[in-house]
Motif scaffolding. Structure first.
Motif, PDB file in Angstrom:
ATOM      1  N   ASP A   7       0.813  -1.374  -0.130  1.00 46.23           N
ATOM      2  CA  ASP A   7       0.126  -0.101   0.033  1.00 46.23           C
ATOM      3  C   ASP A   7       0.792   1.330  -0.033  1.00 46.23           C
ATOM      4  O   ASP A   7       0.394   2.326  -0.306  1.00 46.23           O
ATOM      5  CB  ASP A   7      -0.824   0.081   1.115  1.00 46.23           C
ATOM      6  CG  ASP A   7      -2.193  -1.098   1.232  1.00 46.23           C
ATOM      7  OD1 ASP A   7      -2.016  -1.597   0.175  1.00 46.23           O
ATOM      8  OD2 ASP A   7      -2.461  -1.253   2.327  1.00 46.23           O
ATOM      9  N   ASP A  10       0.942   3.038  -3.433  1.00 46.16           N
ATOM     10  CA  ASP A  10      -0.390   3.944  -3.580  1.00 46.16           C
ATOM     11  C   ASP A  10      -0.182   5.355  -2.724  1.00 46.16           C
ATOM     12  O   ASP A  10      -0.594   6.447  -3.322  1.00 46.16           O
ATOM     13  CB  ASP A  10      -1.603   3.198  -3.151  1.00 46.16           C
ATOM     14  CG  ASP A  10      -2.121   2.081  -4.117  1.00 46.16           C
ATOM     15  OD1 ASP A  10      -1.931   2.275  -5.435  1.00 46.16           O
ATOM     16  OD2 ASP A  10      -2.538   1.232  -3.614  1.00 46.16           O
ATOM     17  N   GLU A  84      -2.186   5.759 -13.626  1.00 43.49           N
ATOM     18  CA  GLU A  84      -2.630   5.509 -12.400  1.00 43.49           C
ATOM     19  C   GLU A  84      -2.162   4.026 -11.881  1.00 43.49           C
ATOM     20  O   GLU A  84      -1.825   3.149 -12.652  1.00 43.49           O
ATOM     21  CB  GLU A  84      -4.164   5.540 -12.304  1.00 43.49           C
ATOM     22  CG  GLU A  84      -4.955   6.529 -12.680  1.00 43.49           C
ATOM     23  CD  GLU A  84      -4.794   7.729 -11.195  1.00 43.49           C
ATOM     24  OE1 GLU A  84      -4.846   7.004  -9.997  1.00 43.49           O
ATOM     25  OE2 GLU A  84      -5.194   8.976 -11.741  1.00 43.49           O
TER      26      GLU A  84
END
Ligand SMILES: N=c1c2ncn([C@@H]3O[C@H](COP(=O)(O)OP(=O)(O)OP(=O)(O)O)[C@@H](O)[C@H]3O)c2ncn1[C@@H]1O[C@H](COP(=O)(O)O)[C@@H](O)[C@H]1O
Length: 113
Positions: A7, A10, A84
């Motif tokens: 994570d 991100d 993205e």
């Protein structure tokens, strides 16, 4: 303290995205993004080379550190290009379970090869 899980990529993407157009005297990401695509690509290439040098030399700790540099500079490149992270995760997911050997064998043959 956030967990050391993927994570973090991100979160890093969100931070680097938020730096676009901000003060280049306090943000390395802002400075790099302001310098443009060629510089961003050049920095990514340099970090990738430093990474492979440590891998070949068998320097495990340096390989970890250089890998983090590569991922940071890759994310700057995604931000610049409007990619993205989820799009890359989706591509990895699409490939999941397909061996690279099988994928290569299924490619159309080049009649000139
Ligand atoms: N993960 C990183 C990260 N990895 C490497 N670097 C920086 O990348 C730079 C690489 O240094 P170099 O001398 O190779 O490159 P350069 O300063 O562009 O020099 P030239 O090649 O132009 O001579 C160093 O300043 C490192 O600190 C990073 N800078 C920022 N981050 C992350 O990005 C977040 C936002 O940072 P800022 O945009 O600086 O606020 C931080 O909180 C971190 O999480």
């Amino acid at each position: 303290m956030p967990l050391a899980t993927p994570d973090v990529l991100d979160r890093l993407f969100a931070v680097v995205s938020s730096r676009r157009g901000t003060d280049t005297s306090i943000s390395h990401s802002a400075r790099l993004l302001a310098r443009g695509r060629r510089k961003i690509a050049q920095k990514f290439g340099e970090e990738a080379v430093e990474c492979l040098i440590e891998a070949v030399a068998g320097n495990r700790d340096e390989l970890i550190s250089e890998s983090a540099d590569v991922l940071y500079h890759l994310i700057v490149m995604w931000v610049d290009a409007g990619v993205e992270p989820g799009e890359v995760w989706s591509e990895l997911l699409r490939r999941e379970g397909t061996s690279g050997i099988a994928e290569k064998a299924a490619r159309p043959r080049d009649p000139l090869a």
